[in-house]
Enzyme design. Structure first.
Site, PDB file in Angstrom:
ATOM      1  N   ASN A  78     -24.860  -7.016  19.695  1.00  0.00           N
ATOM      2  CA  ASN A  78     -25.094  -5.570  19.605  1.00  0.00           C
ATOM      3  C   ASN A  78     -26.514  -5.234  20.082  1.00  0.00           C
ATOM      4  OD1 ASN A  78     -24.485  -2.922  19.140  1.00  0.00           O
ATOM      5  ND2 ASN A  78     -24.190  -3.124  16.936  1.00  0.00           N
ATOM      6  N   HIS A  85     -24.332   2.138   9.855  1.00  0.00           N
ATOM      7  CA  HIS A  85     -22.982   1.589   9.957  1.00  0.00           C
ATOM      8  C   HIS A  85     -21.996   2.336   9.067  1.00  0.00           C
ATOM      9  CE1 HIS A  85     -24.675  -1.944  12.071  1.00  0.00           C
ATOM     10  NE2 HIS A  85     -23.438  -2.106  12.499  1.00  0.00           N
TER      11      HIS A  85
END
Length: 420
Positions: A243, A274
């Protein structure tokens, strides 16, 4: 900062709505996914405008100086950057300057690094074809999807907390299954991120120039490096290659601007971004311990094992095994999402790696850092230091929103920043 708080707060409201109103426990692609990407774009651009228009140049870090936006974007430019079709669903995040450079057709004015890395020869090529890069990435997408649809279902992560499995399986078997089940959970991310990268490349975005052999590189906004992930020999190496664009966003909006405990603040921000599942917070809090412990071990032990090639090979094998187990152990709550199954797993392992990390931090000394630029260099988190160097050296064309800055000056700025 107001923009940052508002955008992150609105995203949190969306996450709460998705989790507690629509369907708790169903992790699927929905409106919150695009909202996460747009939150990254809005907040990063806000800080870049602030850096370029309201801060002194000497107060900026090299990366902040080169990404600073020195003219307020028009409404069309702003909406185009945030809502362009290539990255609206899954990203990945790109800097405003990279995007405007591509839109204005200046992304193919390139520089090629010489072998010694000291001289750059600037030349111009016709628009390079992304066909080969797109085909390769679509092939990776197909293989990842096939793996996810077949193997992943036979190796569920939930089996790690199965009562019968925990009662009958030996410790080596349990740790082996932990590794393979979490490895099997990764291809869905490989699929999504690689497909998003391929979409941008197919539109002509993502070109990062030519290597020293004249081969085109289409990884300007790539979000992962699969080979380096699967063969990581340290926590740092894994996070360096996972990521990537989100890691850069965390560094730019949080780590470089934090006034205290930047590592802890960055992990907390990552958890908030998140979502609101408790498992995310357990994973990222565990990640703080793992990151600090891995850094301490590497700083105090690694230099004893790098002299002999044979010893170095044994060291790499052992650290690969330890890294894969530590990563799997850390991210189990991220997959299980809820508190009860996550604590069931950790308690079944007697919180062994948590305890080991704390003991490492108590026994092994951490390197003391000085204030200023040396501080950022020495304690910069694993997932950001290498990425900053690569981005500063290898991004070949950057747009400027101030007519008084030329493209050549921006390239020189990036190269000088790397040398610093």
């Amino acid at each position: 900062r107001y923009c940052f708080v508002f955008a992150l707060g609105y995203l949190t409201v969306c996450q709460i709505t998705r989790v507690y109103i629509f369907d708790y426990g169903q992790y699927s692609a929905d409106f919150s996914g695009p909202m996460m990407i747009i939150t990254q774009k809005i907040t990063s651009l806000a800080f870049e405008i602030h850096d370029g228009m309201f801060r002194k140049n000497e107060d900026l870090t090299p990366s902040q100086r080169c990404l600073a936006v020195r003219r307020m974007p028009s409404l069309l430019e702003y909406l185009s950057y945030n809502c362009n079709f290539m990255g609206i669903l899954a990203g990945p995040l790109c800097s405003y300057k990279d995007y405007i450079t591509f839109i204005e057709g200046r992304s193919y004015q390139l520089q090629q690094s010489e072998a010694n890395g000291k001289e750059d020869t600037k030349y111009e090529q016709p628009d390079p074809s992304p066909n080969i890069a797109v085909a390769q990435k679509l092939l990776i997408c197909g293989l990842s999807l096939l793996f996810h649809m077949t193997i992943t279902k036979t190796l569920p992560v939930e089996y790690n907390i199965d009562d019968n499995f925990r009662a009958t399986a030996s410790w080596p078997v349990r740790f082996f299954y932990l590794y393979v089940s979490l490895m099997a959970a990764r291809p869905k991310y490989y699929f999504a991120w690689t497909l998003a990268d391929a979409i941008n490349n197919a539109a002509g975005f993502g070109f990062r120039g030519y290597d020293k052999n004249g081969v085109t590189r289409w990884d300007l906004i790539s979000n992962l490096r699969i080979q380096q992930i699967e063969f990581s020999t340290s926590f740092k190496m894994f996070l360096d290659n996972w990521n990537i664009q989100t890691a850069l966003w965390l560094k730019r909006v949080c780590y470089e601007r934090a006034t205290f405990s930047p590592t802890i603040q960055t992990f907390i921000l990552s958890a908030i971004w998140h979502g609101v599942y408790p498992g995310y917070y357990l994973t990222f809090l565990t990640g703080v311990l793992m990151t600090l412990a891995a850094r301490a071990i590497r700083n105090n032990i690694r230099h004893y094992f790098v002299e002999s090639p044979a010893v170095k090979l044994c060291y790499d094998i052992i650290t690969w095994m330890a890294t894969q187990v530590a990563i799997s152990y850390t991210v189990v709550p991220f997959v299980l999402l809820s508190v009860k199954p996550s604590f069931t797993f950790y308690s079944s392992c007697y919180f062994c790696l948590h305890i080991a990390s704390i003991l490492v931090l108590l026994v092994l000394p951490l390197k003391r850092t000085q204030k200023g630029s040396k501080k950022h260099e020495s304690i910069q988190p694993a997932w950001s230091k290498k990425l900053e160097e690569e981005n500063l050296l290898q991004k070949n064309s950057y747009s400027t929103t101030n007519n008084s800055f030329s493209q050549k000056q921006e390239i020189t700025c990036r190269y000088q920043a790397l040398k610093q």
